[in-house]
Design an enzyme around this catalytic site. Structure first.
Site, PDB file in Angstrom:
ATOM      1  N   HIS A 174       0.899  -1.162   0.000  1.00 51.51           N
ATOM      2  CA  HIS A 174       0.000   0.000   0.000  1.00 51.51           C
ATOM      3  C   HIS A 174       0.928   1.199   0.000  1.00 51.51           C
ATOM      4  O   HIS A 174       1.573   1.492   1.006  1.00 51.51           O
ATOM      5  CB  HIS A 174      -0.884   0.001   1.252  1.00 51.51           C
ATOM      6  CG  HIS A 174      -1.803   1.181   1.314  1.00 51.51           C
ATOM      7  ND1 HIS A 174      -3.161   1.064   1.254  1.00 51.51           N
ATOM      8  CD2 HIS A 174      -1.556   2.511   1.412  1.00 51.51           C
ATOM      9  CE1 HIS A 174      -3.715   2.266   1.304  1.00 51.51           C
ATOM     10  NE2 HIS A 174      -2.752   3.166   1.417  1.00 51.51           N
ATOM     11  N   ASP A 298      -9.906  -4.109  -4.198  1.00 53.12           N
ATOM     12  CA  ASP A 298      -9.694  -3.547  -2.860  1.00 53.12           C
ATOM     13  C   ASP A 298     -11.017  -3.549  -2.084  1.00 53.12           C
ATOM     14  O   ASP A 298     -11.293  -2.628  -1.314  1.00 53.12           O
ATOM     15  CB  ASP A 298      -9.087  -2.144  -2.926  1.00 53.12           C
ATOM     16  CG  ASP A 298      -8.513  -1.680  -1.594  1.00 53.12           C
ATOM     17  OD1 ASP A 298      -8.397  -2.506  -0.665  1.00 53.12           O
ATOM     18  OD2 ASP A 298      -8.187  -0.481  -1.474  1.00 53.12           O
ATOM     19  N   HIS A 302     -17.626  -1.269   4.503  1.00 52.88           N
ATOM     20  CA  HIS A 302     -17.973  -0.540   5.737  1.00 52.88           C
ATOM     21  C   HIS A 302     -19.483  -0.329   5.692  1.00 52.88           C
ATOM     22  O   HIS A 302     -20.044  -0.115   4.615  1.00 52.88           O
ATOM     23  CB  HIS A 302     -17.279   0.822   5.791  1.00 52.88           C
ATOM     24  CG  HIS A 302     -15.780   0.739   5.810  1.00 52.88           C
ATOM     25  ND1 HIS A 302     -15.072   0.371   6.935  1.00 52.88           N
ATOM     26  CD2 HIS A 302     -14.865   0.969   4.836  1.00 52.88           C
ATOM     27  CE1 HIS A 302     -13.768   0.393   6.645  1.00 52.88           C
ATOM     28  NE2 HIS A 302     -13.620   0.745   5.386  1.00 52.88           N
TER      29      HIS A 302
END
Ligand code: DOR
Length: 447
Positions: A174, A298, A302
């Site tokens: 990352h 990715d 949430h």
């Protein structure tokens, strides 16, 4: 059990050919079987395309520890519906996957819960190099050079040098520079403006970290995969790969930019941040030029209630496994790329980067991970159809042309016409790390 996929437009190598594909058990045994071949089941593929199952090499499935957002069952059902037959999951769960024991605990969990094939990265910390050296049953090592969701971060140069020097598995990063990111945050100060997310995690933040990781890879001659490239400038630098570095684009960095913040709000908040339309255009071009080799999601679920918090209390990340293939098939339908490109970016290339055995292509001897797609199907992405536990998509409301209609994992059907068949479990992905990764095997795959 033998299954004949009859009269399919199949992507085989670099071509789309009308053929009959025969599967026995979990393996493809013929790619040019006679239409009359005997089989227990015949799938009539007339008018449909047969692709190798998608390999998503960057997902966050939150299991164990954060299962109110997602778990390996819900996420893998979303995979099945989206034609993703294999996933590689990141280590920022609770506990973090930073030891062989944690890795094996996750593999055991997945063997009970995942309807598609699974693999897990081992995460780097400043102190776990000994674990990384001996890690096995894993595609590779993940380093958060910049902080994101969770507490994994390795930013000290000494620790990075040690990891690149002493380990041998491919490292994925990352790449956002923590020092500049924190300095930008301090300079901008208190803010509730989402646009500041892209000013804090700006172009330079991404570029510095990508260059730093590439420099480590070159000096230590260590294979590197740069995750979720978000800027056009990084794609130029990545052209100097020296057969050591591969890189990936995520679907949202192809199709979304800061211009979408006002429309989407914090649903479009992710790390690396969205950049400009010109970056979208350059990332797409770099995929076509193969300066970027892989497309991934990715997938970072949430809950909507968490996303609804005002920025910057809102978490970063978007779900994506169910929508990645349709988003790219829609590009094929629009004439922006070919089906062969899509298979290369989303099946073959990730399988090569991570030395996967039997994945990423339709070939005799390969695993029977297959997805049947209807290139004429027009359908709108709807939140209520999302199988991820978080139940939303940043693409909701988009009408897309080209959809997966059925998926097989290791020869077993796991999805058909809107329904996931949940009685089978996927298999642990196998790796042959002696094979040497993307660049070593690129020529085999080209033939
Ligand atoms: O936006 C992101 N969310 N980027 C990451 O790198 C991590 C991910 C998450 O786990 O939520």
């Amino acid at each position: 059990m033998k299954t004949l996929f009859r009269n399919a437009e199949a992507v085989i190598g670099r071509e789309v050919v009308r053929t009959n594909v025969l599967v026995e058990g979990s393996t493809i045994v013929a790619v040019d079987a006679p239409a009359s071949a005997t089989a227990d089941e015949v799938v009539d593929c007339t008018g449909l395309h047969l692709l190798p199952g998608v390999v998503d090499d960057q997902v966050h499935f939150r299991d164990p520890g954060i299962t109110h957002k997602e778990d390996l069952f819900t996420a893998s059902c979303a995979c099945a519906a989206g034609g993703v037959t294999s996933f590689l999951e990141m280590p920022n769960t609770i506990p973090n996957t930073v030891s062989q024991a944690a890795l094996e605990a996750k593999l055991a969990l997945a063997s009970r819960k995942s309807v598609v094939n699974y693999g897990f990265f081992v995460g780097a910390t400043e102190t776990n190099t000994a674990e990384l050296k001996h890690a096995h049953r894993t595609p590779g090592i993940k380093i958060f050079i910049g902080s994101s969701t969770g507490n994994l971060l390795v930013d000290e140069q000494e620790a990075l040098e040690r990891i690149f020097a002493e380990t041998s598995l491919t490292i994925c990063v990352h790449a956002e520079d923590e020092t500049l990111l924190q300095a930008n945050k301090a300079r901008i100060g208190e803010t509730s403006d989402l646009h500041d997310h892209s000013r804090i995690r700006n172009h330079e933040v991404a570029m510095i970290a990508t260059r730093r990781a590439m420099d480590l890879a070159f000096r230590h001659k260590h294979p590197l995969h740069v995750l979720h490239v978000s800027t056009g400038d990084e794609t130029d630098v990545l052209a100097e790969h020296r057969n050591l570095v591969t890189a990936e684009a995520c679907v949202h960095h192809i199709f979304l930019s800061v211009d979408d913040y006002d429309r989407l709000g914090t649903l479009a908040q992710m790390n690396p941040s969205l950049k400009n339309r010109d970056d979208n255009r350059r990332i797409w071009q770099a995929l076509k030029d193969r300066r970027l080799q892989v497309i991934a999601t990715d997938h970072a679920p949430h809950l909507l209630s968490e996303k609804a918090r005002p920025y910057p209390q809102s978490p970063s990340g978007v779900p994506g496994v169910q929508t990645m293939l349709p988003m790219l098939l829609n590009q094929v339908a629009a004439g922006e790329c070919s089906l062969v490109d899509v298979v290369e970016w989303m099946c073959e290339a990730p399988a090569r980067v991570w030395d996967m055995v039997g994945k990423g292509r339709i070939a005799v001897g390969a695993d029977a991970d297959l997805v049947l797609v209807d290139m004429k199907k027009v359908h709108e992405v709807r939140n209520e159809e999302q199988l991820t536990k978080c139940g939303w998509s940043v693409w909701a409301g988009r009408s897309l042309t080209g959809w997966p209609i059925a998926t097989w994992v290791m020869g077993r059907q796991v999805y058909r016409d809107g329904r996931v068949l949940t009685d089978h479990r996927g298999a642990e992905i196998q790796y042959d790390h002696g094979r040497g990764g993307y660049w070593a095997t690129a020529s085999d795959f080209a033939s």
